[in-house]
Each structure stands twice: as structure tokens, then as C-alpha cells.
Design a protein around this motif. Structure first.
Motif, PDB file in Angstrom:
ATOM      1  N   TYR A  67       0.848  -1.323  -0.068  1.00  0.00           N
ATOM      2  CA  TYR A  67       0.030   0.104  -0.131  1.00  0.00           C
ATOM      3  C   TYR A  67       1.005   1.241   0.057  1.00  0.00           C
ATOM      4  O   TYR A  67       1.680   1.419   0.797  1.00  0.00           O
ATOM      5  N   LEU A  68       0.881   1.827  -1.046  1.00  0.00           N
ATOM      6  CA  LEU A  68       1.516   3.348  -1.339  1.00  0.00           C
ATOM      7  C   LEU A  68       0.865   4.259  -0.302  1.00  0.00           C
ATOM      8  O   LEU A  68      -0.255   4.671  -0.734  1.00  0.00           O
ATOM      9  N   THR A  69       1.429   4.853   0.563  1.00  0.00           N
ATOM     10  CA  THR A  69       0.884   5.832   1.460  1.00  0.00           C
ATOM     11  C   THR A  69       1.453   7.139   1.391  1.00  0.00           C
ATOM     12  O   THR A  69       0.518   8.179   1.534  1.00  0.00           O
ATOM     13  N   LYS A  70       2.539   7.247   0.618  1.00  0.00           N
ATOM     14  CA  LYS A  70       2.985   8.802   0.646  1.00  0.00           C
ATOM     15  C   LYS A  70       4.266   8.678  -0.499  1.00  0.00           C
ATOM     16  O   LYS A  70       4.911   7.873  -0.594  1.00  0.00           O
ATOM     17  N   TYR A  71       4.360   9.945  -1.367  1.00  0.00           N
ATOM     18  CA  TYR A  71       5.511  10.347  -1.983  1.00  0.00           C
ATOM     19  C   TYR A  71       5.874  11.532  -1.747  1.00  0.00           C
ATOM     20  O   TYR A  71       4.988  12.535  -1.846  1.00  0.00           O
ATOM     21  N   GLN A  72       7.159  11.956  -2.170  1.00  0.00           N
ATOM     22  CA  GLN A  72       7.661  13.452  -1.952  1.00  0.00           C
ATOM     23  C   GLN A  72       8.603  13.574  -3.170  1.00  0.00           C
ATOM     24  O   GLN A  72       9.478  12.762  -3.642  1.00  0.00           O
ATOM     25  N   THR A  73       8.254  14.462  -4.054  1.00  0.00           N
ATOM     26  CA  THR A  73       9.240  15.184  -5.036  1.00  0.00           C
ATOM     27  C   THR A  73       9.778  16.379  -4.666  1.00  0.00           C
ATOM     28  O   THR A  73       9.245  17.521  -4.304  1.00  0.00           O
ATOM     29  N   THR A  74      11.269  16.495  -4.839  1.00  0.00           N
ATOM     30  CA  THR A  74      12.269  17.529  -4.748  1.00  0.00           C
ATOM     31  C   THR A  74      13.098  17.638  -6.163  1.00  0.00           C
ATOM     32  O   THR A  74      13.586  16.721  -6.597  1.00  0.00           O
ATOM     33  N   ALA A  75      13.678  18.857  -6.268  1.00  0.00           N
ATOM     34  CA  ALA A  75      14.559  19.020  -7.162  1.00  0.00           C
ATOM     35  C   ALA A  75      15.635  20.342  -6.844  1.00  0.00           C
ATOM     36  O   ALA A  75      15.231  20.947  -5.889  1.00  0.00           O
ATOM     37  N   HIS A  76      16.718  20.031  -7.516  1.00  0.00           N
ATOM     38  CA  HIS A  76      17.786  21.123  -7.306  1.00  0.00           C
ATOM     39  C   HIS A  76      18.627  21.331  -8.676  1.00  0.00           C
ATOM     40  O   HIS A  76      18.571  20.560  -9.480  1.00  0.00           O
ATOM     41  N   ASN A  77      18.890  22.515  -8.899  1.00  0.00           N
ATOM     42  CA  ASN A  77      19.715  23.149  -9.957  1.00  0.00           C
ATOM     43  C   ASN A  77      21.066  23.394  -9.368  1.00  0.00           C
ATOM     44  O   ASN A  77      21.234  24.560  -8.930  1.00  0.00           O
ATOM     45  N   SER A  78      21.993  22.695  -9.433  1.00  0.00           N
ATOM     46  CA  SER A  78      23.484  22.875  -8.927  1.00  0.00           C
ATOM     47  C   SER A  78      24.285  23.905  -9.900  1.00  0.00           C
ATOM     48  O   SER A  78      25.415  24.435  -9.464  1.00  0.00           O
ATOM     49  N   GLN A  79      23.774  24.137 -10.986  1.00  0.00           N
ATOM     50  CA  GLN A  79      24.552  24.744 -12.060  1.00  0.00           C
ATOM     51  C   GLN A  79      24.273  26.224 -11.923  1.00  0.00           C
ATOM     52  O   GLN A  79      25.159  27.305 -12.313  1.00  0.00           O
ATOM     53  N   SER A  80      23.225  26.783 -11.536  1.00  0.00           N
ATOM     54  CA  SER A  80      22.629  27.807 -11.355  1.00  0.00           C
ATOM     55  C   SER A  80      21.533  28.184 -10.485  1.00  0.00           C
ATOM     56  O   SER A  80      20.960  27.406  -9.967  1.00  0.00           O
ATOM     57  N   SER A  81      21.288  29.473 -10.506  1.00  0.00           N
ATOM     58  CA  SER A  81      19.743  29.759  -9.552  1.00  0.00           C
ATOM     59  C   SER A  81      18.659  29.726 -10.230  1.00  0.00           C
ATOM     60  O   SER A  81      17.470  30.109  -9.685  1.00  0.00           O
ATOM     61  N   SER A  82      18.736  29.528 -11.740  1.00  0.00           N
ATOM     62  CA  SER A  82      17.507  29.512 -12.477  1.00  0.00           C
ATOM     63  C   SER A  82      16.586  28.212 -12.168  1.00  0.00           C
ATOM     64  O   SER A  82      17.248  27.329 -11.935  1.00  0.00           O
ATOM     65  N   GLU A  83      15.165  28.475 -12.274  1.00  0.00           N
ATOM     66  CA  GLU A  83      14.432  27.519 -11.898  1.00  0.00           C
ATOM     67  C   GLU A  83      14.013  26.531 -12.795  1.00  0.00           C
ATOM     68  O   GLU A  83      14.268  27.008 -13.872  1.00  0.00           O
ATOM     69  N   ILE A  84      13.990  25.320 -12.571  1.00  0.00           N
ATOM     70  CA  ILE A  84      13.741  24.359 -13.601  1.00  0.00           C
ATOM     71  C   ILE A  84      12.406  23.357 -13.141  1.00  0.00           C
ATOM     72  O   ILE A  84      12.475  23.138 -11.952  1.00  0.00           O
ATOM     73  N   GLY A  85      11.480  23.367 -14.034  1.00  0.00           N
ATOM     74  CA  GLY A  85      10.125  22.675 -13.620  1.00  0.00           C
ATOM     75  C   GLY A  85      10.360  21.344 -14.195  1.00  0.00           C
ATOM     76  O   GLY A  85      10.709  21.164 -15.325  1.00  0.00           O
ATOM     77  N   TYR A  86       9.606  20.420 -13.507  1.00  0.00           N
ATOM     78  CA  TYR A  86       9.807  19.069 -13.962  1.00  0.00           C
ATOM     79  C   TYR A  86       8.130  18.371 -13.790  1.00  0.00           C
ATOM     80  O   TYR A  86       7.343  18.868 -13.121  1.00  0.00           O
ATOM     81  N   THR A  87       7.813  17.610 -14.827  1.00  0.00           N
ATOM     82  CA  THR A  87       6.625  16.720 -14.440  1.00  0.00           C
ATOM     83  C   THR A  87       6.943  15.280 -14.360  1.00  0.00           C
ATOM     84  O   THR A  87       8.002  14.699 -15.201  1.00  0.00           O
ATOM     85  N   ILE A  88       6.550  14.607 -13.363  1.00  0.00           N
ATOM     86  CA  ILE A  88       6.830  13.190 -12.875  1.00  0.00           C
ATOM     87  C   ILE A  88       5.731  12.322 -12.944  1.00  0.00           C
ATOM     88  O   ILE A  88       4.416  12.831 -12.632  1.00  0.00           O
ATOM     89  N   HIS A  89       5.901  11.198 -13.657  1.00  0.00           N
ATOM     90  CA  HIS A  89       4.760  10.292 -13.778  1.00  0.00           C
ATOM     91  C   HIS A  89       5.118   9.180 -12.796  1.00  0.00           C
ATOM     92  O   HIS A  89       6.254   8.733 -12.661  1.00  0.00           O
ATOM     93  N   MET A  90       4.298   8.801 -11.905  1.00  0.00           N
ATOM     94  CA  MET A  90       4.404   7.531 -10.898  1.00  0.00           C
ATOM     95  C   MET A  90       3.452   6.493 -11.709  1.00  0.00           C
ATOM     96  O   MET A  90       2.358   6.836 -12.132  1.00  0.00           O
ATOM     97  N   LYS A  91       4.340   5.321 -12.035  1.00  0.00           N
ATOM     98  CA  LYS A  91       3.704   4.345 -12.851  1.00  0.00           C
ATOM     99  C   LYS A  91       3.824   3.083 -12.119  1.00  0.00           C
ATOM    100  O   LYS A  91       4.666   2.790 -11.263  1.00  0.00           O
ATOM    101  N   THR A  92       2.716   2.223 -12.188  1.00  0.00           N
ATOM    102  CA  THR A  92       2.634   0.679 -11.619  1.00  0.00           C
ATOM    103  C   THR A  92       2.253  -0.077 -12.726  1.00  0.00           C
ATOM    104  O   THR A  92       1.686   0.242 -13.621  1.00  0.00           O
ATOM    105  N   ARG A  93       2.818  -1.399 -12.471  1.00  0.00           N
ATOM    106  CA  ARG A  93       2.639  -2.396 -13.522  1.00  0.00           C
ATOM    107  C   ARG A  93       2.338  -3.630 -12.834  1.00  0.00           C
ATOM    108  O   ARG A  93       3.244  -3.948 -12.049  1.00  0.00           O
ATOM    109  N   GLU A  94       1.208  -4.246 -12.889  1.00  0.00           N
ATOM    110  CA  GLU A  94       0.833  -5.586 -12.191  1.00  0.00           C
ATOM    111  C   GLU A  94       1.439  -6.575 -13.280  1.00  0.00           C
ATOM    112  O   GLU A  94       2.056  -6.433 -14.194  1.00  0.00           O
ATOM    113  N   PHE A  95       1.813  -7.818 -12.616  1.00  0.00           N
ATOM    114  CA  PHE A  95       2.520  -9.001 -13.065  1.00  0.00           C
ATOM    115  C   PHE A  95       1.938  -9.209 -14.503  1.00  0.00           C
ATOM    116  O   PHE A  95       0.815  -9.521 -14.673  1.00  0.00           O
TER     117      PHE A  95
END
Length: 276
Positions: free
Chosen positions: A191-219
Motif C-alpha cells: 500500500y503506497l501511503t506517501k511520496y515526495q518530489t524535490t529538485a535542485h539546480n546545482s548549475q545556477s539559480s535558474s528555476e527548472i520545472g519537471y513533470t513526474i509520472h508515477m507508474k505501476t505495472r501488475e505482473f
């Protein structure tokens, strides 16, 4: 108004019988109260009855701007789309990019029957070390340095004879894998109860935005998108599931970056699964 009780397998009861415990639901066709079904399982029930809890943390240190739904990057040490080992199982090997690395490495995953297994053995520098029989693997989801000195090189764990089929990596400085990948063992329901997404740009102070897909596959089936998150280097996103996502035995879960508006940023995913 009379209180009403709802189950996802039974319709609303006309009235709440206060003499009946709340873990019962109204069976309309038979006009009776019956025990609550597993389909109505609650977070409290899961947390109080789980046999173990899984906390996984993954990081992709360099997500490219060209990622897409058809060309994603999984949140793991490889900065590429992750390809799972075959369901029929395979033999694996490990190697370092440094000839000085002789540390003990612990590898964790699932055996040919999708049951949990663990193996430990010493590196031989830049010479491949094969995990001996009878160990066969359908999944590899964690490895770490169990020695007394830091690794000098990067470690790759791959299919025997096919070093390009990499199933786990330990990057220099981490001493363990960082993989937002997991598969439910054959003897458990997750049972997946929680997840957290964070991001960092070590190259500069410019913001980068991301889209993340959580995917599951039954056998034996295909991967399906079960959750979508938009996160950036200036903000994190936490998703807590009041009604946790049920993951059947042998179900894979994976997190992919499918869009990015900048280069060279890192994306981190942490998630929690309760096993019953």
C-alpha cells in the motif's frame, strides 16, 4: 438527517444503526449489516497491521531537457530510462570503475520466484565479480557498500555477459544506490501511503520545472500512470494518500521524469509502502 455509511462495494445505508460497530457496512440486497470488506481498508488498519514498511529514496543527478513521455528518465542513479530484469530471472555481476575498490557490497532484490533475497560479496576492482548460483534475480532494487572505506569509483550491477544491461548503480560519494524503483514481493500486498518530489539546480539559480509520472505495472501487464506531479527547483511536492494505492504481489512501481524546461538539474523522489 439520518447518518449514512458508505462502502465501495455496497450502497448507502438508509439509516445508521448506532448499535452496530463502524467496521460493518450495510448490505442492501440482504438488508443486513456485514463485516467491512478489504476494499474498504483504511490507512489506520494498514499502519496498524503491516508486517513491514518500505522507505525508498531515489535521485537522478542529471535530468536532460529533452525528456518526454516516450523518452523518459527514471529517478535513479543511471540518468536514463530504467529497464527491469526479465521476469524469468537472470544472473548478475558487479564491477567498479576503480581498481582499488575491494569493499563488500550487499545486493537486495527478488529471486526467481519474486521472493526477497539478499547477497553480499567483495568487489575485485575493475574485474567483474559474478554473483554465484543458486542466486537468480527478477529484480534488483537496492545495493550498498558494507565495507569500512568509501568507494573510489562507480559501481555497476548488470546482467552476466551483458554489461550494458545495468540494474543498479552506486555512484561515487553515495555508497549506496538511489533508486525510486520497487517491486512488491510475491508473499505481500503493498500500500503506497506517501511520496515526495524535490529538485535542485546545482548549475545556477535558474528555476527548472519537471513533470513526474508515477507508474505501476501488475505482473504480466503494462505500466499505467497512477499519479502525476509537477515539481520544480524552487518548490517540493508531497502527496499523501488517505486511501493508499493498493499494489498487488509482483507489482512494479517506478517514477519517471517526462518533461523538463532546463538542463542539468537533479530530481529526488522518496516514497513509503506498507506491506501486508
Amino acid at each position: 438527517m439520518a447518518n449514512q455509511v458508505y462502502s465501495d462495494t455496497h450502497p448507502f445505508a438508509h439509516e445508521r444503526n448506532t448499535n452496530v460497530n463502524f467496521n460493518y457496512v450495510w448490505d442492501e440486497p440482504n438488508s443486513q449489516w456485514i463485516p467491512q470488506q478489504e476494499s474498504s481498508i483504511t490507512l489506520d488498519y494498514i499502519l496498524n497491521n503491516a508486517k513491514s514498511f518500505i522507505n525508498k529514496f531515489g535521485s537522478n543527478p542529471d535530468v536532460g531537457q529533452s525528456v518526454s513521455i516516450t523518452s523518459p528518465e527514471t529517478i535513479w542513479d543511471g540518468s536514463s530510462e530504467y529497464l527491469l530484469p526479465p521476469d524469468t530471472s537472470t544472473s548478475i555481476q558487479m564491477v567498479s570503475t576503480s581498481s582499488n575498490d575491494l569493499q563488500e557490497i550487499v545486493i537486495e532484490g527478488l529471486d526467481e520466484n519474486f521472493n526477497l533475497q539478499s547477497w553480499s560479496g567483495n568487489l575485485n576492482g575493475s574485474t567483474f565479480v559474478q554473483v554465484p548460483m543458486p542466486f537468480k534475480w527478477t529484480r534488483v532494487f537496492r545495493a550498498y557498500n558494507n565495507g569500512s572505506t568509501d568507494l573510489e569509483g562507480d559501481i555497476e550491477i548488470s546482467q552476466v555477459g551483458v554489461p550494458s544491461s545495468v540494474y543498479a548503480k552506486i555512484l561515487k560519494g553515495n555508497n549506496q544506490t538511489l533508486m525510486s524503483i520497487y517491486t512488491i514481493p510475491a508473499d505481500s500486498t503493498g500500500y503506497l501511503t506517501k511520496y515526495q518530489t524535490t529538485a535542485h539546480n546545482s548549475q545556477s539559480s535558474s528555476e527548472i520545472g519537471y513533470t513526474i509520472h508515477m507508474k505501476t505495472r501488475e505482473f504480466g501487464k503494462v505500466f499505467r500512470v497512477k499519479s502525476i506531479t509537477s515539481a520544480g527547483t524552487s518548490h517540493e511536492v508531497t502527496k499523501e494518500f488517505t486511501f493508499p494505492n493498493k499494489l498487488l504481489p509482483k507489482t512494479d512501481i517506478i517514477f519517471n521524469a517526462v518533461s523538463s524546461n532546463g538542463n542539468n538539474g537533479s530530481v529526488d523522489i522518496e516514497f513509503n509502502i506498507a506491506l501486508l
